[in-house]
Design a protein around this motif. Sequence first.
Motif, PDB file in Angstrom:
ATOM      1  N   THR A 233       0.808  -1.318  -0.093  1.00  0.00           N
ATOM      2  CA  THR A 233      -0.185   0.068   0.142  1.00  0.00           C
ATOM      3  C   THR A 233       0.798   1.360   0.237  1.00  0.00           C
ATOM      4  OG1 THR A 233      -0.103   0.160   2.363  1.00  0.00           O
ATOM      5  CG2 THR A 233      -1.847  -1.186   1.415  1.00  0.00           C
ATOM      6  N   LEU A 234       2.265   1.291   0.570  1.00  0.00           N
ATOM      7  CA  LEU A 234       2.807   2.210   0.614  1.00  0.00           C
ATOM      8  C   LEU A 234       3.324   2.666  -0.961  1.00  0.00           C
ATOM      9  CD1 LEU A 234       5.378   1.203   3.232  1.00  0.00           C
ATOM     10  CD2 LEU A 234       3.678   3.193   3.267  1.00  0.00           C
ATOM     11  N   ASN A 235       3.054   1.704  -1.779  1.00  0.00           N
ATOM     12  CA  ASN A 235       3.333   2.078  -3.352  1.00  0.00           C
ATOM     13  C   ASN A 235       2.193   2.654  -3.998  1.00  0.00           C
ATOM     14  OD1 ASN A 235       5.988   0.840  -3.266  1.00  0.00           O
ATOM     15  ND2 ASN A 235       4.856  -1.238  -3.198  1.00  0.00           N
ATOM     16  N   PHE A 236       1.367   3.073  -3.110  1.00  0.00           N
ATOM     17  CA  PHE A 236       0.258   4.095  -3.762  1.00  0.00           C
ATOM     18  C   PHE A 236       0.849   5.062  -4.551  1.00  0.00           C
ATOM     19  CE2 PHE A 236      -2.883   7.286  -3.677  1.00  0.00           C
ATOM     20  CZ  PHE A 236      -3.840   6.972  -4.551  1.00  0.00           C
ATOM     21  N   GLY A 237       0.427   5.494  -5.775  1.00  0.00           N
ATOM     22  CA  GLY A 237       0.841   6.459  -6.707  1.00  0.00           C
ATOM     23  C   GLY A 237       2.320   6.196  -7.234  1.00  0.00           C
ATOM     24  N   HIS A 238       2.954   5.250  -6.837  1.00  0.00           N
ATOM     25  CA  HIS A 238       4.395   4.994  -7.164  1.00  0.00           C
ATOM     26  C   HIS A 238       4.502   4.239  -8.324  1.00  0.00           C
ATOM     27  CE1 HIS A 238       4.995   6.718  -3.448  1.00  0.00           C
ATOM     28  NE2 HIS A 238       6.414   6.442  -3.588  1.00  0.00           N
ATOM     29  N   THR A 239       3.288   3.434  -8.851  1.00  0.00           N
ATOM     30  CA  THR A 239       3.581   2.636  -9.971  1.00  0.00           C
ATOM     31  C   THR A 239       3.743   3.509 -11.383  1.00  0.00           C
ATOM     32  OG1 THR A 239       2.324   0.991  -9.093  1.00  0.00           O
ATOM     33  CG2 THR A 239       2.447   0.709 -11.402  1.00  0.00           C
ATOM     34  N   LEU A 240       2.970   4.441 -11.189  1.00  0.00           N
ATOM     35  CA  LEU A 240       3.141   5.337 -12.627  1.00  0.00           C
ATOM     36  C   LEU A 240       3.965   6.696 -12.013  1.00  0.00           C
ATOM     37  CD1 LEU A 240      -0.624   5.454 -13.876  1.00  0.00           C
ATOM     38  CD2 LEU A 240       1.571   5.298 -15.508  1.00  0.00           C
ATOM     39  N   GLY A 241       3.756   6.994 -10.880  1.00  0.00           N
ATOM     40  CA  GLY A 241       4.845   7.973 -10.295  1.00  0.00           C
ATOM     41  C   GLY A 241       6.466   7.555 -10.720  1.00  0.00           C
ATOM     42  N   HIS A 242       6.861   6.357 -10.423  1.00  0.00           N
ATOM     43  CA  HIS A 242       8.399   5.791 -10.671  1.00  0.00           C
ATOM     44  C   HIS A 242       8.639   5.938 -12.173  1.00  0.00           C
ATOM     45  CE1 HIS A 242       9.471   3.855  -6.834  1.00  0.00           C
ATOM     46  NE2 HIS A 242       9.949   5.050  -6.561  1.00  0.00           N
ATOM     47  N   ALA A 243       7.492   5.535 -13.010  1.00  0.00           N
ATOM     48  CA  ALA A 243       7.626   5.601 -14.404  1.00  0.00           C
ATOM     49  C   ALA A 243       7.653   6.994 -15.093  1.00  0.00           C
ATOM     50  CB  ALA A 243       6.340   4.781 -15.154  1.00  0.00           C
ATOM     51  N   ILE A 244       7.047   7.698 -14.576  1.00  0.00           N
ATOM     52  CA  ILE A 244       7.065   9.237 -14.731  1.00  0.00           C
ATOM     53  C   ILE A 244       8.428   9.849 -14.192  1.00  0.00           C
ATOM     54  CG2 ILE A 244       6.122  11.514 -14.441  1.00  0.00           C
ATOM     55  CD1 ILE A 244       3.491  10.012 -13.976  1.00  0.00           C
ATOM     56  N   GLU A 245       8.889   9.479 -13.129  1.00  0.00           N
ATOM     57  CA  GLU A 245       9.992   9.874 -12.766  1.00  0.00           C
ATOM     58  C   GLU A 245      11.232   9.533 -13.476  1.00  0.00           C
ATOM     59  OE1 GLU A 245      11.021   8.669  -8.591  1.00  0.00           O
ATOM     60  OE2 GLU A 245      12.679  10.171  -8.385  1.00  0.00           O
ATOM     61  N   SER A 246      11.277   8.268 -13.876  1.00  0.00           N
ATOM     62  CA  SER A 246      12.321   7.715 -14.621  1.00  0.00           C
ATOM     63  C   SER A 246      12.386   8.435 -16.126  1.00  0.00           C
ATOM     64  CB  SER A 246      12.131   6.164 -14.888  1.00  0.00           C
ATOM     65  OG  SER A 246      12.108   5.449 -13.520  1.00  0.00           O
ATOM     66  N   TYR A 247      11.022   8.381 -16.452  1.00  0.00           N
ATOM     67  CA  TYR A 247      10.993   9.045 -17.862  1.00  0.00           C
ATOM     68  C   TYR A 247      11.551  10.374 -17.975  1.00  0.00           C
ATOM     69  CZ  TYR A 247       8.849  10.759 -22.318  1.00  0.00           C
ATOM     70  OH  TYR A 247       8.620  11.345 -23.646  1.00  0.00           O
ATOM     71  N   PHE A 248      11.119  11.167 -17.106  1.00  0.00           N
ATOM     72  CA  PHE A 248      11.700  12.715 -16.720  1.00  0.00           C
ATOM     73  C   PHE A 248      13.249  12.620 -16.744  1.00  0.00           C
ATOM     74  CE2 PHE A 248       8.159  15.905 -17.085  1.00  0.00           C
ATOM     75  CZ  PHE A 248       7.271  15.125 -17.549  1.00  0.00           C
ATOM     76  N   LEU A 249      13.635  11.839 -15.919  1.00  0.00           N
ATOM     77  CA  LEU A 249      15.162  11.627 -15.669  1.00  0.00           C
ATOM     78  C   LEU A 249      15.928  11.436 -16.988  1.00  0.00           C
ATOM     79  CD1 LEU A 249      16.589  11.797 -12.955  1.00  0.00           C
ATOM     80  CD2 LEU A 249      16.745   9.338 -12.846  1.00  0.00           C
TER      81      LEU A 249
END
Length: 355
Positions: A233-249
């Motif tokens: 549950t701590l990953n709420f928002g993180h599935t797409l959030g991490h992908a967006i972070e990686s993409y922008f990075l």
Amino acid sequence: MDSINANNSIIHFNEKCYVSLNKHITDKNFSKIFILVDENTHQYCLPKFLENLETIKAIEIIEIESGEINKTIDTCIGVWNTLSELDADRKSLIINIGGGVITDLGGFVACTFKRGISYINVPTSLLSMVDASVGGKTGVDLGHLKNQIGVISNPNLVLIDTDYLDTLPKNQMRSGLAEMLKHGLITGENYWNEFQNLSNLSLNDLDELIYESVIIKKNVVEEDPFENGLRKTLNFGHTLGHAIESYFLSNSNKKTLLHGEAIIIGMVLACYISTKLTGFSKETTLNIKTLFFSFYDKVEIKKTDYPAIIELLKYDKKNNHGNINFVLLETIGKCKIDCLVDNDLIIEAFEFYNN
Ligand SMILES: NC(=O)c1ccc[n+]([C@@H]2O[C@H](COP(=O)([O-])OP(=O)(O)OC[C@H]3O[C@@H](n4cnc5c(N)ncnc54)[C@H](O)[C@@H]3O)[C@@H](O)[C@H]2O)c1
């Protein structure tokens, strides 16, 4: 604020930090003390820390360059080499003073050097206080893919002294706040409601909220240390959030997105997806979006960005058997884990974020 026992580490707050630190160092009789910092925490946090450290042991300062871009195995090799050259042994102690990059990387270095030496985390960013330094996840990125290499291992102590936040840049404060907002959404109305007046929060309010956030994270991690259920549950928002972070990075023509800024987007998307798959309230989703936009800049995500971001989802650590697993909300405080979401709905969610 009482100290908290979390798995094998003890988390101390503010004035209790240094008494406990000094006692721990005396009791354990470490052979040498190494302090890992980046250039910012070297300048802003190390002086205060050293003022409070009472020891006659030799201390070596190891500085790495700040930023996610340096959370790599190459940086670890540099630190391992330095430790080796400076005669670190199995009775040495590493103290990581910094944000999540320092605590993640320093923790990983410590628990792999000579098959594991003791370490202490002194989180100095809001994000590392409420999230990164609690729960024992350590590690580094693999290229632009976040946190692909790592182990779960707990520091001896975590020392949360909120005075360090005085020098933390505002955008970094907002980034850390994102994880606290997530804690509100996944645990319940009581904590969530404390954030309804975001722009007027004072540092005093924040001290108490930080404490509550640490307890929330600690309770979840304690119940499910290896992420078989509740911890997801701590990953709420993180599935797409991490992908967006990686993409922008990985795109030089995109602005740099801080972890928390990406998670805010991920949470808006996950709320929208929840309205379609779990019956989460549309009205609450709109209120959440409005609240977030009152405090966080809207980030430009073009239609042409969607496919590459979706493609990055396949590297998410929560995936299994080729499935991409989302955490969704049924109500505030009630999560549904391991949800499958099709790409059309993800695109719809991006449109909701953008409009
Ligand atoms: N292990 C976990 O469970 C966990 C959880 C969440 C996030 N993380 C990781 O944490 C990282 C992000 O952490 P972060 O946001 O702290 O990033 P960070 O470590 O890059 O710190 C942010 C910036 O603030 C500076 N800084 C830190 N403390 C300061 C202070 N007191 N005064 C002035 N400047 C200061 C740093 O030098 C850096 O430039 C990511 O790598 C993320 O993957 C880990």
